[in-house]
Design a protein around this motif. Sequence first.
Motif, PDB file in Angstrom:
ATOM      1  N   LYS A 167     -38.570  77.992  35.741  1.00 36.95           N
ATOM      2  CA  LYS A 167     -38.812  79.419  36.532  1.00 36.95           C
ATOM      3  C   LYS A 167     -38.774  79.153  37.887  1.00 36.95           C
ATOM      4  N   GLU A 168     -39.541  78.134  38.585  1.00 42.45           N
ATOM      5  CA  GLU A 168     -39.328  77.752  39.817  1.00 42.45           C
ATOM      6  C   GLU A 168     -38.011  77.308  40.136  1.00 42.45           C
ATOM      7  N   GLN A 169     -37.303  76.441  39.567  1.00 47.22           N
ATOM      8  CA  GLN A 169     -36.007  75.902  39.731  1.00 47.22           C
ATOM      9  C   GLN A 169     -34.725  77.187  39.932  1.00 47.22           C
ATOM     10  N   SER A 170     -35.028  78.116  39.286  1.00 45.67           N
ATOM     11  CA  SER A 170     -34.214  79.197  38.973  1.00 45.67           C
ATOM     12  C   SER A 170     -34.331  80.457  39.907  1.00 45.67           C
TER      13      SER A 170
ATOM     14  N   ASP B 216     -22.864  97.938  33.354  1.00 46.82           N
ATOM     15  CA  ASP B 216     -24.242  98.662  33.211  1.00 46.82           C
ATOM     16  C   ASP B 216     -25.298  97.477  33.603  1.00 46.82           C
ATOM     17  N   LYS B 217     -26.383  98.265  33.982  1.00 47.95           N
ATOM     18  CA  LYS B 217     -27.487  97.552  34.524  1.00 47.95           C
ATOM     19  C   LYS B 217     -27.876  96.147  33.682  1.00 47.95           C
ATOM     20  N   LYS B 218     -27.772  95.103  34.415  1.00 47.95           N
ATOM     21  CA  LYS B 218     -28.169  94.000  33.381  1.00 47.95           C
ATOM     22  C   LYS B 218     -29.489  93.697  33.059  1.00 47.95           C
ATOM     23  N   PRO B 219     -30.037  92.886  32.070  1.00 48.55           N
ATOM     24  CA  PRO B 219     -31.237  92.613  31.763  1.00 48.55           C
ATOM     25  C   PRO B 219     -32.120  92.059  32.636  1.00 48.55           C
ATOM     26  N   GLU B 220     -33.492  91.956  32.695  1.00 50.56           N
ATOM     27  CA  GLU B 220     -34.135  91.124  33.503  1.00 50.56           C
ATOM     28  C   GLU B 220     -33.997  89.755  33.533  1.00 50.56           C
ATOM     29  N   ASP B 221     -34.196  88.956  34.566  1.00 49.94           N
ATOM     30  CA  ASP B 221     -34.175  87.351  34.595  1.00 49.94           C
ATOM     31  C   ASP B 221     -35.259  87.046  33.354  1.00 49.94           C
ATOM     32  N   GLN B 222     -34.882  85.886  32.625  1.00 45.01           N
ATOM     33  CA  GLN B 222     -35.732  85.401  31.546  1.00 45.01           C
ATOM     34  C   GLN B 222     -35.383  84.264  31.145  1.00 45.01           C
ATOM     35  N   ILE B 223     -36.241  83.442  30.390  1.00 47.40           N
ATOM     36  CA  ILE B 223     -35.951  82.194  29.806  1.00 47.40           C
ATOM     37  C   ILE B 223     -35.845  82.469  28.138  1.00 47.40           C
TER      38      ILE B 223
ATOM     39  N   MET C 244     -36.955  82.503  39.596  1.00 43.12           N
ATOM     40  CA  MET C 244     -37.280  83.803  39.128  1.00 43.12           C
ATOM     41  C   MET C 244     -38.552  84.350  39.518  1.00 43.12           C
ATOM     42  N   GLN C 245     -38.538  85.715  39.639  1.00 41.12           N
ATOM     43  CA  GLN C 245     -39.707  86.295  40.024  1.00 41.12           C
ATOM     44  C   GLN C 245     -40.786  86.562  39.224  1.00 41.12           C
ATOM     45  N   ASN C 246     -40.156  86.539  37.764  1.00 38.79           N
ATOM     46  CA  ASN C 246     -41.125  87.042  36.746  1.00 38.79           C
ATOM     47  C   ASN C 246     -40.949  85.868  35.669  1.00 38.79           C
ATOM     48  N   PHE C 247     -42.204  85.690  34.742  1.00 38.01           N
ATOM     49  CA  PHE C 247     -42.221  84.829  33.914  1.00 38.01           C
ATOM     50  C   PHE C 247     -41.831  85.417  32.420  1.00 38.01           C
ATOM     51  N   ASN C 248     -40.686  85.660  32.349  1.00 41.98           N
ATOM     52  CA  ASN C 248     -40.245  86.405  31.014  1.00 41.98           C
ATOM     53  C   ASN C 248     -39.767  85.684  30.051  1.00 41.98           C
ATOM     54  N   LEU C 249     -40.458  85.416  28.750  1.00 44.79           N
ATOM     55  CA  LEU C 249     -39.965  84.607  28.027  1.00 44.79           C
ATOM     56  C   LEU C 249     -39.754  84.956  26.812  1.00 44.79           C
ATOM     57  N   ILE C 250     -38.564  84.609  25.993  1.00 48.91           N
ATOM     58  CA  ILE C 250     -38.270  84.947  24.601  1.00 48.91           C
ATOM     59  C   ILE C 250     -38.225  83.670  23.847  1.00 48.91           C
TER      60      ILE C 250
ATOM     61  N   LEU D 194     -44.452  71.966  27.186  1.00 48.07           N
ATOM     62  CA  LEU D 194     -43.530  73.211  27.056  1.00 48.07           C
ATOM     63  C   LEU D 194     -43.697  74.033  28.258  1.00 48.07           C
ATOM     64  N   ARG D 195     -45.035  74.470  28.207  1.00 45.26           N
ATOM     65  CA  ARG D 195     -45.324  75.393  29.374  1.00 45.26           C
ATOM     66  C   ARG D 195     -44.934  74.832  30.692  1.00 45.26           C
ATOM     67  N   LYS D 196     -45.398  73.408  30.872  1.00 45.62           N
ATOM     68  CA  LYS D 196     -45.023  72.804  32.272  1.00 45.62           C
ATOM     69  C   LYS D 196     -43.415  72.995  32.430  1.00 45.62           C
TER      70      LYS D 196
END
Length: 375
Positions: free
Chosen positions: A111-114, A5-12, A116-122, A103-105
């Motif tokens: 995000k940049e190294q991976s 099935d469709k995978k979840p969105e990219d995230q950290i 990722m298009q979006n900054f999705n965080l859990i 932490l934000r840095k």
Amino acid sequence: MQYQDKKPEDQILVIFGATGDLTRRKLMPALFELEVLNMLPEKFVILGVGRSSISDSDFREHNQNALKDVFGKAKDQKLIEGFLQRLFYLQADTQNEESYIALRKKLELLKEQSSMQNFNLIFYLSTPPSLYEAIPGFLAKASLNDESEGWKKIIIEKPFGYDLQSAIQLNESLKKSWKENQLFRIDHYLGKETVQNVLVTRFSNGIFEPLWNRNFIHHVEITSAENFGVENRAGYYDQSGALRDMVQNHLLQLVGLIAMEPPASMDADAIRNETVKVLQSLRPLSEKDVVTHTLRGQYTESTIKGNKVKAYRSEEGVSPESQTETYAALKFYIDNWRWGGVPFYLRTGKHLPTRVTEVVIHFKPTPHYLFAKQE
């Protein structure tokens, strides 16, 4: 088996308390299960945050040992190696505002190294409850609740407060900086297979639902028994006990699923609305009821299956005069049209004869029993 099935969105995924027991024994094995099932996002990073001064490689090794204990098959070892490359670590003081700037840095760098298009965080709080107000507040000050570049979600495990007043205070504190759809108050007990099967049994079988009421059911028993003691949780457990640890969260949630009306859909809000109605229908216990309808106990020194077991008061970290219950049982009623007059029985405890989570529905006897023993 793999799911296509469709995978979840990219995230950290950010885990606070990442070097703790919950992360090692529960969270990492569960996340690796998703890796095995091919259910993780294509671009997925896990950032552990903790007080320990360790490197990324130390953090990976720490979790590698835990995963190998659970997943011993040779074919899993290659997957484990790949999964570990998703893991990173940041040492931080969770009560220091400057740590959240760092932490934000770190998150922006990952995000940049991976790519990722979006900054999705859990954010997962695998921490003592005393930090449940501080961490979300500091995250908000660092703008890590801002969803302009991607969604942000925060997961809080039970206990959600110590009593009603503290739970209300915690809820109000969280909602100052976080929207309701960003907050996930998690009761992990609802993920148990037995619990999941309650919904399937009730709502996918036409034979049961017409019988699921006071006309056919005599009483309901709900048991959550453990055959071990408090182990290394004495510091927490002695401040809560069986009632706070199990009854007012896990087991009452289970009562809600057993007793609720059919939801309009399997949507989270629809199920929540129906379970809330059940909780609103619980008959309050009077002082007299507390004496006759409840029971509290504490395990003592004994021999179980040939093994000597020490008393609860002899456990490390427990006061020798502790009055904390390790066993709790109660009888109660749900005052509505479906369940009026049907008694419900809850019981839970530690160092009981067996380990089991079960719901037993006792139907009323037939009006004429044909199989009585002959005199």
